[in-house]
Design an enzyme around this catalytic site. Structure first.
Site, PDB file in Angstrom:
ATOM      1  N   ASP A   1     -12.389  -6.425   0.073  1.00  0.00           N
ATOM      2  CA  ASP A   1     -13.222  -7.626   0.182  1.00  0.00           C
ATOM      3  C   ASP A   1     -14.537  -7.298   0.867  1.00  0.00           C
ATOM      4  O   ASP A   1     -14.606  -6.383   1.683  1.00  0.00           O
ATOM      5  CB  ASP A   1     -12.472  -8.714   0.983  1.00  0.00           C
ATOM      6  CG  ASP A   1     -11.944  -8.183   2.305  1.00  0.00           C
ATOM      7  OD1 ASP A   1     -10.830  -7.621   2.300  1.00  0.00           O
ATOM      8  OD2 ASP A   1     -12.645  -8.287   3.313  1.00  0.00           O
TER       9      ASP A   1
ATOM     10  N   GLU B   1       0.843  -1.207   0.000  1.00  0.00           N
ATOM     11  CA  GLU B   1       0.000   0.000   0.000  1.00  0.00           C
ATOM     12  C   GLU B   1       0.876   1.254   0.000  1.00  0.00           C
ATOM     13  O   GLU B   1       0.506   2.286  -0.583  1.00  0.00           O
ATOM     14  CB  GLU B   1      -0.884   0.023   1.253  1.00  0.00           C
ATOM     15  CG  GLU B   1      -1.886  -1.122   1.355  1.00  0.00           C
ATOM     16  CD  GLU B   1      -2.410  -1.343   2.784  1.00  0.00           C
ATOM     17  OE1 GLU B   1      -3.447  -1.993   2.909  1.00  0.00           O
ATOM     18  OE2 GLU B   1      -1.778  -0.896   3.767  1.00  0.00           O
TER      19      GLU B   1
HETATM   20  N1  FMC Z   1     -10.725  -7.251   7.705  1.00  0.00           N
HETATM   21  C1  FMC Z   1      -9.751  -6.654   8.404  1.00  0.00           C
HETATM   22  N2  FMC Z   1      -8.723  -5.982   7.840  1.00  0.00           N
HETATM   23  C2  FMC Z   1      -8.680  -5.887   6.507  1.00  0.00           C
HETATM   24  C3  FMC Z   1      -9.677  -6.481   5.728  1.00  0.00           C
HETATM   25  C4  FMC Z   1     -10.736  -7.190   6.369  1.00  0.00           C
HETATM   26  N3  FMC Z   1     -11.707  -7.791   5.707  1.00  0.00           N
HETATM   27  N4  FMC Z   1      -9.362  -6.251   4.433  1.00  0.00           N
HETATM   28  N5  FMC Z   1      -8.216  -5.524   4.407  1.00  0.00           N
HETATM   29  C5  FMC Z   1      -7.778  -5.284   5.638  1.00  0.00           C
HETATM   30  C6  FMC Z   1      -6.493  -4.533   5.973  1.00  0.00           C
HETATM   31  C7  FMC Z   1      -6.036  -4.541   7.432  1.00  0.00           C
HETATM   32  O1  FMC Z   1      -6.182  -3.258   7.999  1.00  0.00           O
HETATM   33  C8  FMC Z   1      -4.572  -4.993   7.366  1.00  0.00           C
HETATM   34  O2  FMC Z   1      -3.675  -3.910   7.324  1.00  0.00           O
HETATM   35  C9  FMC Z   1      -4.490  -5.774   6.060  1.00  0.00           C
HETATM   36  O3  FMC Z   1      -5.473  -5.198   5.214  1.00  0.00           O
HETATM   37  C10 FMC Z   1      -4.819  -7.231   6.206  1.00  0.00           C
HETATM   38  O4  FMC Z   1      -3.896  -7.947   6.908  1.00  0.00           O
END
Ligand code: FMC
Length: 265
Positions: free
Chosen positions: A223, A36
């Protein structure tokens, strides 16, 4: 009855009001993952600080440079010294935020990164959200008042003009230390009324709030937590494309901030 205001508090508030009227000069970005951070490092032609402002031996990395009238710092907590992976999650996020504030005295903190979104609350893959509020969803302490401390809900620094100009979505952000979501986490996220979920936001907010530095949270959806695909698969599949969208949004935000003071955001 409200406690009487002490003189220190009145002076602090007056100083904060004065700060709000000065053009923003130093920004600290707290970005958890290298994938990122690097597109932004390249875009703003930032360089890695050879004499780290952080203690020797710590994995934290500061990239910095000047863009327009702004001192831009991107702080990445680096790779875990034991496991060699990005130091995601709340512990590193609070620590680097605190250390960056101490070392760099920023006018504004921006926590930028990816997140999970809830389609039931209007989130779509690739959306960029500016969080209106942050809270934790995995700090359960069922004792009066400790329960509220655990959730730690707080409003973020309000930026109505930025939100309107850049046409970003807004919603509440819920933070926890897991990429997945246990049934208990889910209940807390619903109670937090969250649209997006991440692993750093509320932890950055905690350190910024203690130091009375305004903080904003720019989160791009990789996601859909309540979608059909497994979170990890969808996260990895979309990470590169969504990071590019995040990069563009951050660029627009920086261009908007340049030359303005906090009260104009
Ligand atoms: N749940 C929690 N964190 C993330 C996510 C999800 N569904 N999607 N992307 C993230 C982010 C988090 O803040 C972390 O930095 C990283 O991406 C996933 O390890």
């Amino acid at each position: 009855m409200a406690p009487p205001e002490d003189d220190t508090k009145v002076t602090e508030e007056a100083m904060a009001a004065e700060e709000e009227e000065k053009p923003i000069s130093t920004i600290v970005f707290v970005i958890a993952m290298q994938s990122e951070a690097l597109p932004l490092v390249n875009r703003f032609q930032l360089t890695e600080d050879p004499d780290s402002v952080f203690p020797k031996g710590f994995p934290w990395v500061r990239y910095h440079g000047i863009y327009k009238d702004l001192h831009i710092n991107i702080i990445w907590p680096g790779k875990d010294p034991v496991w060699g992976v990005n130091s995601v999650g709340t512990v590193s996020a609070s620590l680097v935020t605190y250390a960056s504030i101490q070392a760099l005295k920023p006018d504004l903190i921006v926590n930028a990164g990816t997140c999970g979104g809830f389609k039931a609350k209007g989130a779509c893959i690739g959306d960029v959200f500016l969080a209106s509020e942050v809270a934790f969803h995995d700090r359960r302490i069922p004792i009066p008042v400790f329960d509220q401390y655990g959730i730690g809900a707080q409003q973020t620094f309000s930026t109505p003009n930025l939100l309107q100009k850049l046409i970003l979505k807004t919603g509440k952000l819920s933070t926890g230390d897991s990429l997945d979501m246990s049934p208990q986490d889910e209940a807390s996220i619903i109670a937090n009324d969250a649209t997006v979920k991440d692993m750093e936001g509320a932890a950055v907010a905690y350190a910024a709030d203690l130091s009375t530095v305004p903080a904003i949270f720019v989160k791009a959806v990789t996601d859909l937590v309540d979608g059909d695909k497994p979170t990890t698969e969808e996260f990895l599949e979309n990470l590169a494309a969504v990071t590019a969208t995040l990069d563009q949004s951050v660029m627009n935000i920086i261009d908007f901030i340049s030359g303005k003071c906090l009260s104009e955001l």
